[in-house]
Design an enzyme around this catalytic site. Structure first.
Site, mmCIF file in Angstrom:
data_model
loop_
_atom_site.group_PDB
_atom_site.id
_atom_site.type_symbol
_atom_site.label_atom_id
_atom_site.label_comp_id
_atom_site.label_asym_id
_atom_site.label_seq_id
_atom_site.Cartn_x
_atom_site.Cartn_y
_atom_site.Cartn_z
ATOM 1 C CB CYS A 177 -0.797 -0.110 1.197
ATOM 2 S SG CYS A 177 -1.940 -1.512 1.216
ATOM 3 C CB CYS A 180 2.693 0.407 4.774
ATOM 4 S SG CYS A 180 1.157 1.097 5.692
ATOM 5 C CB CYS A 199 0.143 -7.656 5.697
ATOM 6 S SG CYS A 199 -0.113 -9.149 4.582
HETATM 7 S S1 SF4 Z 1 -0.982 -0.872 7.466
HETATM 8 FE FE1 SF4 Z 1 -1.335 -2.858 6.017
HETATM 9 S S2 SF4 Z 1 -3.559 -2.441 5.059
HETATM 10 FE FE2 SF4 Z 1 -3.064 -0.633 6.023
HETATM 11 S S3 SF4 Z 1 -2.110 0.683 4.505
HETATM 12 FE FE3 SF4 Z 1 -0.366 -0.179 5.369
HETATM 13 S S4 SF4 Z 1 -0.035 -2.099 4.271
HETATM 14 FE FE4 SF4 Z 1 -2.172 -1.458 3.528
#
Ligand code: SF4
Length: 204
Positions: A177, A180, A199
């Protein structure tokens, strides 16, 4: 009996053993190769989906469309809950809402799911085997690239003229994402500086 080859072996075995198989596609380089291997066997044996977290890179959306076009399939986007900016305060809860729960729900009723995990990607993936029981999701997990090196993946992409995620050419070895993910080797660009490594999709 379906013919097994050095590359399609685990996927072909999965098709022999299991009735309902899903491929979870991330649009990273490994996902492209997994789909290409599956296409040798027949993509009609697999349901293909991606986890649409709502904070994907524009380049990931582009890779999504290119991948559909190349393989002549529709890749379903599976959406979970999208709590506003939860990644800033509680990334584990954010991953749970946007990835872990939707994956668990989408895999309900399947016998096996396929991932692009490779053992050399990180210490947390060093024990990956090609076909294993996934106790967390209560179905089999197939990792046909478990023993592949990064060089093996890129060679397959080049040899087969496969489409791939353009951020790989901009220093992103692993892509998740937007909030992150940073450029970096291996998985060092994922949740960089936080100590978070996964994750939760592949955790026991
Ligand atoms: S914490 Fe996990 S689901 Fe949320 S934006 Fe970051 S990678 Fe994506």
């Amino acid at each position: 009996m379906r013919r097994l080859t050095a590359t399609t072996g685990a996927l072909a075995e999965a098709v022999e053993r299991f009735d309902r198989i899903a491929i979870a596609c991330s649009f990273q380089k490994e996902a492209t190769v997994v789909l290409d291997l599956a296409s040798e066997i027949g993509l009609e044996h697999f349901d293909v989906f991606t986890l649409d977290t709502g904070v994907l890179f524009d380049e990931t959306i582009t890779a999504w469309r290119k991948t559909e076009e190349h393989f002549g399939i529709t890749i379903e986007g599976v959406r979970g809950h999208w709590p506003e900016h939860l990644w800033e305060t509680d990334p584990d809860a954010c991953c749970n809402a946007r990835k872990v729960v939707p994956l668990r729900e989408r895999l309900d009723g399947y016998d096996a799911w396929v991932t692009g995990l490779r053992r050399e990607q990180s210490p947390t993936r060093a024990d990956t085997t090609e076909i294993s029981w996934d106790a967390k999701h209560e179905l089999f997990k197939v990792a046909p690239l478990a023993a592949w090196t990064e060089k093996d993946v890129w060679r397959r992409i080049a040899d087969r003229g496969l489409p791939y995620h353009e951020l790989h050419d901009r220093g992103y070895s692993s892509i998740g994402c937007v909030p992150c993910t940073q450029p970096g080797e291996g998985r060092e660009g994922r949740w960089a500086g936080t100590g978070k490594l996964e994750c939760g999709l592949h955790a026991a």
